[in-house]
Enzyme design. Structure first.
Site, PDB file in Angstrom:
ATOM      1  N   TRP A  35       0.818  -1.220   0.000  1.00  0.00           N
ATOM      2  CA  TRP A  35       0.000   0.000   0.000  1.00  0.00           C
ATOM      3  C   TRP A  35       0.849   1.267   0.000  1.00  0.00           C
ATOM      4  CZ3 TRP A  35      -5.035   1.992   0.455  1.00  0.00           C
ATOM      5  CH2 TRP A  35      -5.152   3.263   1.023  1.00  0.00           C
ATOM      6  N   ASN A  37       0.161   5.685   0.426  1.00  0.00           N
ATOM      7  CA  ASN A  37      -0.669   6.902   0.370  1.00  0.00           C
ATOM      8  C   ASN A  37       0.209   8.136   0.235  1.00  0.00           C
ATOM      9  OD1 ASN A  37      -0.986   5.825   3.356  1.00  0.00           O
ATOM     10  ND2 ASN A  37      -1.568   7.944   3.620  1.00  0.00           N
ATOM     11  N   ASP A  38       0.119   9.108   1.108  1.00  0.00           N
ATOM     12  CA  ASP A  38       0.723  10.430   0.853  1.00  0.00           C
ATOM     13  C   ASP A  38       2.187  10.422   0.390  1.00  0.00           C
ATOM     14  OD1 ASP A  38      -1.541  10.733   2.379  1.00  0.00           O
ATOM     15  OD2 ASP A  38      -0.555  11.742   4.034  1.00  0.00           O
ATOM     16  N   PHE A  97       3.869   8.512  10.499  1.00  0.00           N
ATOM     17  CA  PHE A  97       2.925   9.209   9.622  1.00  0.00           C
ATOM     18  C   PHE A  97       3.656  10.254   8.767  1.00  0.00           C
ATOM     19  CE2 PHE A  97      -1.593   8.553  11.590  1.00  0.00           C
ATOM     20  CZ  PHE A  97      -1.441   7.190  11.464  1.00  0.00           C
ATOM     21  N   SER A  98       2.871  10.997   7.988  1.00  0.00           N
ATOM     22  CA  SER A  98       3.439  11.871   6.953  1.00  0.00           C
ATOM     23  C   SER A  98       4.375  12.944   7.488  1.00  0.00           C
ATOM     24  CB  SER A  98       2.312  12.539   6.174  1.00  0.00           C
ATOM     25  OG  SER A  98       1.754  11.584   5.318  1.00  0.00           O
ATOM     26  N   GLU A 215      -5.112  18.444   7.178  1.00  0.00           N
ATOM     27  CA  GLU A 215      -4.001  17.488   7.085  1.00  0.00           C
ATOM     28  C   GLU A 215      -2.963  18.016   6.106  1.00  0.00           C
ATOM     29  OE1 GLU A 215      -6.106  13.705   6.088  1.00  0.00           O
ATOM     30  OE2 GLU A 215      -5.534  13.128   8.130  1.00  0.00           O
TER      31      GLU A 215
HETATM   32  C1  FRU Z   1      -3.342  12.039   4.966  1.00  0.00           C
HETATM   33  C2  FRU Z   1      -3.042  11.308   6.257  1.00  0.00           C
HETATM   34  C3  FRU Z   1      -2.097  12.120   7.116  1.00  0.00           C
HETATM   35  C4  FRU Z   1      -1.421  11.071   7.939  1.00  0.00           C
HETATM   36  C5  FRU Z   1      -1.311   9.927   6.968  1.00  0.00           C
HETATM   37  C6  FRU Z   1      -1.435   8.566   7.591  1.00  0.00           C
HETATM   38  O1  FRU Z   1      -3.745  11.226   3.931  1.00  0.00           O
HETATM   39  O2  FRU Z   1      -4.237  11.008   6.935  1.00  0.00           O
HETATM   40  O3  FRU Z   1      -2.709  13.132   7.878  1.00  0.00           O
HETATM   41  O4  FRU Z   1      -0.173  11.481   8.398  1.00  0.00           O
HETATM   42  O5  FRU Z   1      -2.339  10.095   6.017  1.00  0.00           O
HETATM   43  O6  FRU Z   1      -1.128   7.566   6.672  1.00  0.00           O
END
Ligand code: FRU
Length: 485
Positions: A35, A37-38, A97-98, A215
């Site tokens: 997976w 994400n950011d 996290f990010s 965020e």
């Molecule tokens: C944004 C978010 C951030 C967080 C991360 C967790 O998409 O929710 O705020 O750090 O993804 O994966």
């Protein structure tokens, strides 16, 4: 951390062997497996571009967040690197996290949020978040230094640090939710990257009562002004705006150190598509301001999970500000290095209810179509990609629309924005195996959406419905495949 990274790498290598490639991008950065994400820690450091990302290496679902890592010489051809951060220390027990990166004295500093669930995994009502640091000498292996900015009193959701240098000091913005559940951005400073001010300034906050969290904040100068880019949660849809579960967008204003941020332009969405979230910017080697976003949306159906991977980045976009304070967003020039040949489409007038096939298999290409709006009285005209995706000019409503329909995955719906009032409309689009990114009139508007065509349903056609449409110029560039190592 070393052992945890090794475990994760073994899992990734195994998953990669059974990865299915039907939707795996040809030229967009996606995880090796698992997976994504950011985008995190985007930076040019010691001669290379680094992209990190929120990553779960043990499955194609979100899980304890690691930082995946890739490097590139041109922001286009990426090389996967070993995982940079794995969670599990007391300050980041349940997730890294990010966050962001800075390059300082030849070392690469990563600032990220240490995440801890206080009452059970997934229970967002009781969490602990603080800003942590990890440093690398070789740009590949990182050593954690622990918490540098603890969560201030009265806050619980406090995440996604973005750090930059300006006026002899380091600055950090962090996304937050105050005790009244209102989204805001807190600003901290430091002289050495290690010790940060306990005092903070609320740099900006929501004026929309529904917005409970901002965020992934970013704050940077563009032209003469300062842009605040962030991802608000809680905004309600308004007509064609704010249709996704969460939004992304920006404010423009004036700022100098220790002064309040004076907003001159209120919130605007940066992209109008279905899948654009958590964009982060960085400076290219030559000073261009580049943005990359996660090209997905939380809680959407993500069919590639069944294929062993999930999530990808947008193409990198260069941001500039026009004289109205609007961000203009264009694919970076480096993308032209992917072009394999140029196919010119003869100018034509499509007669009432006709279509013209441009490509039989559009899975890796760039197209540019220039329409003469004055000589196109059609109700609707544009391009189709297979049976599931279309981008069109809606003459009746004077709108531009990207629509997708994949009932087998329960994915449907359209995104729309007002048609620019120009005589000639330039529609430039990047098509990959599971994405469509459209840039209008050299970056005035963009639409980014994931698409999921069947293998044999990728015909690219231009069409018109009820009345004619005039194409004055058309070009297709097939793009190189598989550029990510
Ligand atoms: C944004 C978010 C951030 C967080 C991360 C967790 O998409 O929710 O705020 O750090 O993804 O994966």
């Amino acid at each position: 951390m070393k052992q945890r990274i090794e475990l994760a790498s073994t899992a990734l290598n195994q998953a990669r062997q059974t990865l299915q490639h039907q939707f795996y991008p040809n030229y967009h950065l996606a995880p090796y497996a698992g997976w994504l994400n950011d985008p995190n820690g985007l930076i040019y450091h010691e001669g290379l571009y680094h992209a990190f990302y929120q990553h779960h290496p043990f499955s194609a679902d979100w899980g304890p967040m690691h930082w995946g890592h890739a490097t590139s010489e041109d922001m286009i051809h990426w090389q996967h690197q070993p995982i940079a951060l794995a969670p599990g220390d007391e300050f980041d027990r349940d997730g890294c996290f990010s966050g962001s990166a800075v390059s300082h004295n030849g070392q690469l500093y990563l600032f990220y949020t240490g995440h801890i669930w206080l009452s059970g995994e997934g229970d967002d009502s009781h969490i602990h978040q603080s800003q942590c640091l990890a440093i690398s000498h070789d740009g590949i292996h990182f050593e954690k230094k622990g918490v540098v900015v603890p969560c201030p009193q009265g806050y619980m959701h406090f995440r996604d640090p973005k750090v930059w240098y300006q006026d002899d000091r380091w600055w950090m913005v962090v996304g937050a939710r105050d005790s009244l559940d209102q989204g805001q951005i807190l600003l901290f400073t430091s002289h050495d990257l290690l010790t940060w001010s306990e005092n903070y300034q609320v740099l900006a906050k929501t004026d929309d009562k529904n917005v409970y969290m901002w965020e992934c904040p970013d704050f940077f100068s563009l032209g003469e002004q300062f842009v605040t880019l962030f991802s608000p949660q809680g905004k309600k849809p308004q007509g064609h705006q704010y249709r996704n579960l969460y939004q992304n967008g920006y404010l423009v204003g004036n700022w100098s150190p220790n002064q309040p941020y004076e907003i001159t332009n209120q919130f605007s969405e940066l992209d109008m598509g279905h899948d654009f979230y958590a964009p982060q910017t960085f400076l290219a080697q030559d000073g261009r301001r580049i943005a990359i976003a996660w090209m997905d949306m939380w809680e959407s159906a993500m069919p590639s999970k069944a294929h062993g991977w999930c999530g990808c980045f947008t193409v990198p976009r260069e941001l500039t500000l026009d004289d109205q304070g609007k961000i203009i967003s264009n694919p970076i020039n480096e993308l032209t290095s992917l072009r394999t040949e140029q196919i010119d489409i003869a100018p034509c007038t499509l007669t009432k209810n006709s279509s013209l096939t441009l490509l039989d298999e559009a899975s890796s290409c760039e197209i540019e179509l220039i329409w003469d709006l004055q000589q196109s009285p059609a109700e609707k005209f544009g391009f189709w990609l297979g049976d599931g995706a279309e981008f069109f000019i809606d003459g009746q409503n004077q709108q531009l629309t990207l629509s997708r329909h994949y009932p087998e995955y329960a994915i449907s719906g359209y995104r729309s924005a007002p048609l620019p009032q120009t005589r000639h409309l330039k529609v430039r689009a990047f098509i990959d195996k599971s994405s469509l990114e459209v840039f209008i009139n050299d970056g005035e508007l963009t639409f980014s959406s994931r698409i999921y065509p069947k293998e044999n349903e990728r015909k690219l056609k231009i069409f018109t419905i009820n009345q004619q449409a005039k194409l004055i110029q058309g070009t297709i560039w097939p793009l190189k495949k598989r550029v990510i190592g």
